[in-house]
Design an enzyme around this catalytic site. Structure first.
Site, mmCIF file in Angstrom:
data_model
loop_
_atom_site.group_PDB
_atom_site.id
_atom_site.type_symbol
_atom_site.label_atom_id
_atom_site.label_comp_id
_atom_site.label_asym_id
_atom_site.label_seq_id
_atom_site.Cartn_x
_atom_site.Cartn_y
_atom_site.Cartn_z
ATOM 1 N N LYS A 142 17.385 59.502 48.444
ATOM 2 C CA LYS A 142 16.837 60.842 48.149
ATOM 3 C C LYS A 142 15.315 60.844 48.239
ATOM 4 O O LYS A 142 14.728 61.733 48.855
ATOM 5 C CB LYS A 142 17.317 61.261 46.749
ATOM 6 N N ARG B 257 10.505 62.636 51.510
ATOM 7 C CA ARG B 257 9.220 62.261 52.113
ATOM 8 C C ARG B 257 9.280 62.279 53.630
ATOM 9 O O ARG B 257 8.284 62.601 54.298
ATOM 10 C CB ARG B 257 8.806 60.874 51.615
ATOM 11 N N ARG C 258 10.976 71.505 33.258
ATOM 12 C CA ARG C 258 10.412 70.154 33.345
ATOM 13 C C ARG C 258 8.882 70.196 33.402
ATOM 14 O O ARG C 258 8.304 71.140 33.930
ATOM 15 C CB ARG C 258 11.007 69.423 34.561
ATOM 16 N N GLN D 143 6.265 60.455 41.437
ATOM 17 C CA GLN D 143 6.097 61.864 41.835
ATOM 18 C C GLN D 143 4.655 62.303 41.622
ATOM 19 O O GLN D 143 4.066 62.964 42.476
ATOM 20 C CB GLN D 143 7.059 62.742 41.039
ATOM 21 N N ASP E 52 16.007 55.918 37.193
ATOM 22 C CA ASP E 52 17.148 56.822 37.426
ATOM 23 C C ASP E 52 18.484 56.166 37.091
ATOM 24 O O ASP E 52 19.519 56.836 37.063
ATOM 25 C CB ASP E 52 17.164 57.278 38.887
ATOM 26 N N LYS F 9 13.823 64.260 32.329
ATOM 27 C CA LYS F 9 14.441 64.234 33.665
ATOM 28 C C LYS F 9 15.261 65.522 33.840
ATOM 29 O O LYS F 9 15.016 66.510 33.160
ATOM 30 C CB LYS F 9 15.294 62.976 33.807
ATOM 31 N N ARG G 92 18.034 62.851 29.129
ATOM 32 C CA ARG G 92 19.066 61.844 29.441
ATOM 33 C C ARG G 92 19.334 60.888 28.287
ATOM 34 O O ARG G 92 20.437 60.352 28.185
ATOM 35 C CB ARG G 92 18.665 61.052 30.698
ATOM 36 N N ARG H 288 23.345 62.683 37.305
ATOM 37 C CA ARG H 288 23.509 61.264 36.970
ATOM 38 C C ARG H 288 24.301 61.066 35.678
ATOM 39 O O ARG H 288 24.979 60.057 35.515
ATOM 40 C CB ARG H 288 22.153 60.574 36.894
HETATM 41 C C1 S3P Z 1 11.123 59.939 42.342
HETATM 42 C C2 S3P Z 1 10.477 59.393 41.270
HETATM 43 C C3 S3P Z 1 11.058 59.309 39.917
HETATM 44 C C4 S3P Z 1 12.566 59.483 39.946
HETATM 45 C C5 S3P Z 1 12.994 60.618 40.832
HETATM 46 C C6 S3P Z 1 12.508 60.414 42.243
HETATM 47 C C7 S3P Z 1 10.416 60.035 43.627
HETATM 48 O O1 S3P Z 1 10.520 60.328 39.115
HETATM 49 O O2 S3P Z 1 13.050 59.687 38.636
HETATM 50 O O3 S3P Z 1 14.407 60.740 40.833
HETATM 51 O O4 S3P Z 1 11.075 60.299 44.653
HETATM 52 O O5 S3P Z 1 9.195 59.850 43.636
HETATM 53 P P1 S3P Z 1 9.128 60.095 38.335
HETATM 54 O O6 S3P Z 1 8.154 59.743 39.355
HETATM 55 O O7 S3P Z 1 8.774 61.385 37.675
HETATM 56 O O8 S3P Z 1 9.440 58.999 37.342
#
Ligand code: S3P
Length: 434
Positions: A23, A28, A124, A171, A317, A344, A348, A389
Site C-alpha cells: 500500500k 507513492r 485523525r 507520513q 501496522d 490510526k 487500535r 486491520r
Molecule cells: C505509512 C506510514 C505509517 C503506517 C501507514 C502507512 C506510509 O503511518 O501506519 O499505514 O505509507 O507512510 P505513520 O507514518 O503515520 O506512522
C-alpha cells in the site's frame, strides 16, 4: 455499507499464497509517476480503495492514468509543474497516507485545493503535518486547526528548513519531502526513530538528488523526476495475517511469496521469532532495489515476550495481529511506546483490548502500553470499529477460538486487502460474510 463476517474455527492452513501489492509503495508510485516526465509503468499496484482514491485524485488534477489490466497502471507524467487545478473536493477516502502526502505536495502548488476524507480520516490528527508544512511557508486551513477537510492555499513560496518531526511517522516525513521538492534551498528532516524510507528510495531511483539514512533525510528543491517502471512487492502488512494464522493454528504450513521485507517493515517477523515462531525468509532477492522474500510459517508454540521498544515503528501496522499472537502465546507479553496506535484508522489499542477481552483474554492497557496474558480464546461478537486491520486480526483469532465469532463492520478491509476472504478460503481459514 456495513458488512459483518462469521469466522472460524479452522483445522489447519496450507498452501502457497500471494498477497496484494504494498500500500505504501502503491500510493507513492502514483504520486512520483504523476510528477515525472514521460510514461511510467506500475506493476503490482494495490487495487485497494485507499490507493485507487489516490489515483483518482491525480486524474482530477489532470494526469492521465490507464489501467491496461488489473494491478497495472500506465501513468502519463506531467512533470513537477504540470498538475492542473481542480475546484472539486479531492477525496482521500480512508487513507491517512494519501491525505498527509498530498498535503505536502499540494501545499507547494500554484493553485488551491480541498482534501476531504471519510469519517475515520476526518477524525485523525493532521496538525502534525500542517504545523511543519507551515514552517516551510505552506498555508493550510483545517477544521479546528487539526482535522480534515484541509483547505490548501496554493501560490506560496516554500523554503527549505531543518525540521525535526518529533513523531516517528513516515507520513509526516514524506509530506515534508514532497513539499521540499518545490522549496528553495535544502530541507533536512530528522525523526526520533527511523521510519520506512520508500519516498526517499523512489525519489533517488527517479534521479532526484537526495541523501538519506536511518532517521535523517536531506533534499533540495528544483530538480526533475524521470519516468520509471515500478514493480511493487506484496505488502508485508497483508502477508502478516495468513502467516500469523499459520503459526497459531495447529497443523499449518503456509508460504507467502514475493513479500517486501524492507527492514523498516519487518518488526513483526522479528518479534514473532523472539516468541519462538517457526518463520523463515526464503529466496531473498532485490526487486527495484527493495528486498523481497518468500516467507514460510509453520505452526509453533509461541511464548510471551517484552517487546523491544525499538521494534514498534517497524511493526506499527502489525501491532493488532501481534496482540492476537500474544493472546494465544504461553505466558505474558508486554509492549510499550504504542501511543500512535490510538490515532490510526481507529483507536487500535482500545479496540484490540476490548475485542480480546470479549474473547476471554486477560488484557490490561494504559495510554501507550499493553499487557496480555496468553490463554485459550472463545468465540465472541466483536466490533472491528470499521478498521481493516482489526477486522483481519480478529478473523485470525477466530480460527483458534472455540465456536463461531461474529466480526462487525468489515467493509473497510477493501481499503488494503481486496480478496482477503478468497485468500483465507484458499488457505483453509473459515471466514464468510455473515
Ligand atoms: C505509512 C506510514 C505509517 C503506517 C501507514 C502507512 C506510509 O503511518 O501506519 O499505514 O505509507 O507512510 P505513520 O507514518 O503515520 O506512522
Amino acid at each position: 455499507m456495513t458488512l459483518d463476517w462469521s469466522a472460524g474455527p479452522s483445522h489447519g492452513l496450507q498452501g502457497v499464497l500471494q498477497v496484494p501489492g504494498d500500500k505504501s509503495i502503491s500510493h507513492r508510485a502514483i504520486m512520483l509517476a504523476a510528477l515525472a516526465e514521460g510514461e511510467s509503468r506500475i506493476e503490482g499496484f494495490l487495487e485497494g480503495e485507499d490507493t485507487r482514491a489516490t489515483a483518482r485524485i491525480f486524474g482530477q488534477l489532470g494526469v492521465r492514468i490507464d489501467t491496461p489490466n488489473p494491478q497495472t497502471r500506465i501513468v502519463h507524467g506531467v512533470g513537477l509543474h504540470g498538475l492542473k487545478p481542480n475546484p472539486e473536493p479531492l477525496d482521500c477516502g480512508n487513507a491517512g497516507t494519501g491525505m498527509r502526502l498530498l498535503a505536502g505536495l499540494l501545499g507547494a502548488q500554484a493553485f488551491d485545493s480541498l482534501l476531504v476524507g471519510d469519517e475515520s480520516l476526518s477524525k485523525r490528527p493532521m496538525a502534525r503535518v500542517i504545523r511543519l508544512l507551515e514552517r516551510m511557508g505552506a498555508r493550510i486551513e483545517a477544521r479546528d486547526g487539526e482535522f480534515a477537510p484541509l483547505r490548501i492555499r496554493g501560490g506560496q513560496r516554500l523554503h527549505g528548513q531543518a525540521i525535526d518531526t518529533a513523531v516517528a511517522s513516515a507520513q509526516v516525513k514524506s509530506a515534508l519531502i514532497f513539499a521540499a521538492l518545490y522549496a528553495e534551498g535544502e530541507t533536512v528532516i530528522t525523526e526520533p526513530r527511523p521510519t520506512r524510507d520508500y519516498t526517499e528510495a523512489m525519489l533517488k531511483a527517479a534521479g532526484w538528488p537526495i541523501e538519506y539514512g536511518p532517521g535523517r533525510v536531506a533534499v533540495r528543491g528544483g530538480g526533475r523526476l524521470s519516468a520509471q517502471t515500478f514493480r511493487i512487492p506484496g505488502d508485508p502488512s497483508s502477508a502478516a495475517f495468513p502467516l500469523v494464522a499459520a503459526l497459531l493454528v495447529p497443523g499449518s504450513d503456509v508460504t507467502v511469496t514475493d513479500v517486501g521485507v524492507n527492514p523498516r517493515r519487518t518488526g513483526l517477523f522479528q518479534a514473532l521469532c523472539l516468541m519462538g515462531a517457526d518463520l523463515r525468509f526464503e529466496n531473498e532477492r532485490l526487486q527495484n532495489g527493495e528486498p523481497v522474500a518468500d516467507i514460510c510459517a509453520r505452526s509453533s508454540r509461541l511464548h510471551g515476550i517484552d517487546l523491544p521498544d525499538a521494534l514498534v515503528p517497524d511493526m506499527i501496522d502489525e501491532c493488532p495481529i501481534f496482540f492476537i499472537a500474544a493472546a494465544l502465546a504461553e505466558g505474558r507479553t508486554r509492549a510499550t511506546g504504542l501511543a500512535e496506535l490510538r490515532v490510526k484508522e481507529s483507536d487500535r489499542l482500545g479496540g484490540m483490548a476490548r475485542g480480546l477481552r470479549a474473547m476471554g483474554a486477560a488484557v490490561t492497557e494504559s495510554a501507550d502500553a499493553v499487557e496480555i496474558t496468553g490463554g485459550p480464546l472463545q468465540a465472541a461478537d466483536i466490533d472491528s470499529l470499521g478498521d481493516h486491520r482489526l477486522a483481519m486480526s480478529f478473523a485470525v483469532a477466530a480460527q483458534c477460538a472455540q465456536g463461531v465469532t461474529r466480526i462487525r463492520d468489515c467493509a473497510n478491509v477493501a481499503t488494503s486487502f481486496p480478496g482477503f476472504i478468497a485468500l483465507a478460503h484458499a488457505a483453509g481459514m473459515r471466514l464468510d460474510p455473515a
